[in-house]
Scaffold this active site. Structure first.
Site, PDB file in Angstrom:
ATOM      1  N   HIS A 116      41.384  44.387  47.843  1.00  0.00           N
ATOM      2  CA  HIS A 116      40.400  44.463  46.779  1.00  0.00           C
ATOM      3  C   HIS A 116      39.032  44.472  47.442  1.00  0.00           C
ATOM      4  O   HIS A 116      38.883  44.087  48.613  1.00  0.00           O
ATOM      5  CB  HIS A 116      40.505  43.250  45.849  1.00  0.00           C
ATOM      6  N   CYS A 172      38.381  48.776  46.091  1.00  0.00           N
ATOM      7  CA  CYS A 172      37.392  48.962  45.039  1.00  0.00           C
ATOM      8  C   CYS A 172      36.009  48.665  45.595  1.00  0.00           C
ATOM      9  O   CYS A 172      35.848  47.934  46.570  1.00  0.00           O
ATOM     10  CB  CYS A 172      37.669  48.033  43.870  1.00  0.00           C
TER      11      CYS A 172
END
Length: 361
Positions: free
Chosen positions: A212, A261
């Site tokens: 992430h 992300c």
């Protein structure tokens, strides 16, 4: 490009006819509109869903698009005679370059070198003398189980197989649990990698990090809900591997791949998405807003642009890694690295690149 340009009414007609043709079922059709709000997200979901069903399903999509929006279809898929040279079928394994390609590169270097040395290709060490190494870090498991990156083990295996096929020994962090690394673990792994003795005998390196992330950094396993400060700044890679801190890699290409992300709606954690602007084959990659680095011989490829999220399927992994592996397997024997990245961007949508290469690779 189709993602950016298809209209909502045309998309609705496509879904109805793909349902009539039994290419999609009702739940798949409803999923496109009910689970995605943005038009680009819906288009990306539809294209990826049809693509997984094979060549015939993809051809039916194009045929129906021609009926509902012939001008767009003709622009995206020119008639025979106007189209560019067709790409070969996707290769499941890496195609190695032959002696003709090597001779062509050497001959080109010799001619170009008489004009401008900086345009020559990076030298390739003989297999007998080199020990190529690559760092692969995948943060799949998080302390907060809500953020476990299901499907990323597929990306991990695919990247390890590709790097091995390219001749690299794959190195992983020595601290932390497998696929469960904190920001400190990642930082230490990159620092340790920069001091490997093998670097003096490698002609290039890859650093691949998957997790992430947010703008400018990736999360460690305690990140997100448990400890938002458990981060690894992407800029540290450039600092640790530059000529000053890692002289063994001076004048050698350093390829950085980040699948994470970079902002956006971080609550979309099961299926991450990469909905940005698609790039045509003739366009250059988008320059990123990460600080301009004075170090040369770097190229960094990031799965999405700032403020966006990166797609990941819990069963199949991320489209970014899947297409990257397919493109490398099929084209790396004849195309330079930046051209490979352009091909990946053409399929997946908007990606970012930081290029500080002084030669071709």
């Amino acid at each position: 490009m189709l993602v950016d340009r298809i209209s909502t009414p045309v998309m609705a007609n496509l879904l109805d006819h793909l349902l009539d043709d039994r290419i999609l079922n009702e739940r798949e059709r409803d999923c496109v509109f009910e689970e995605h709000l943005a038009r680009a997200d819906r288009a990306s979901c539809l294209i990826d869903m049809v693509r997984r069903k094979g060549a015939r399903a993809s051809q039916e999509l194009i045929t129906n698009l021609k009926n509902f929006d012939p001008f767009l279809c003709n622009d995206l898929f020119p008639p025979v005679g106007q189209a560019e040279e067709q790409d070969p079928p996707i290769s499941p394994v890496l195609i190695l370059c032959d002696e003709n390609f090597k001779t062509h590169i050497q001959r080109t270097d010799k001619l170009v070198g008489q004009l401008e040395t900086s345009d020559m290709a990076y030298p390739v060490m003989p297999k007998s003398n080199r020990t190529r190494v690559a760092l692969l870090i995948n943060v799949r498991n998080f302390v907060n189980k809500k953020w476990i990156r299901e499907g990323s083990e597929k990306d991990d295996a695919a990247m390890a197989a590709l790097l091995t096929a390219l001749g690299y020994r794959v190195v992983r962090p020595e601290t932390g649990e497998p696929m469960k690394y904190t920001g400190e673990d990642i930082d230490k792994a990159v620092k340790d990698f920069a001091q490997l003795p093998d670097l003096s005998q490698t002609d290039s390196v890859f650093v691949v990090i998957m997790s992430h992330g947010e703008k400018g950094a990736v999360y460690g396993s305690r990140g997100k809900a448990v400890n938002p400060d458990d981060l690894f700044p992407i800029d540290n890679i450039f600092e640790y591997l530059n000529a000053k801190n890692c002289p063994a890699l001076e004048d050698k290409p350093k390829v950085i791949i980040i699948n994470a992300c970079r902002g956006g709606d971080s609550l979309i954690f099961v299926i991450e998405t990469n909905p940005g602007k698609c790039l045509s084959r003739s366009m250059k990659l988008i320059e990123d807003d990460i600080k301009v680095h004075i170090e040369k011989d770097f190229i960094a490829f990031l799965s999405c642009t700032p403020g966006n999220v990166s797609w990941r399927d819990p069963l199949f992994g991320s489209p970014f890694i899947r297409y990257l592996v397919e493109v490398f397997n099929t084209f790396s024997h004849k195309d330079h690295l930046e051209e490979l990245f352009i091909k990946v961007s053409f399929v997946t949508g908007s990606c970012s690149v930081i290029t500080r290469f002084s030669r071709a690779i």
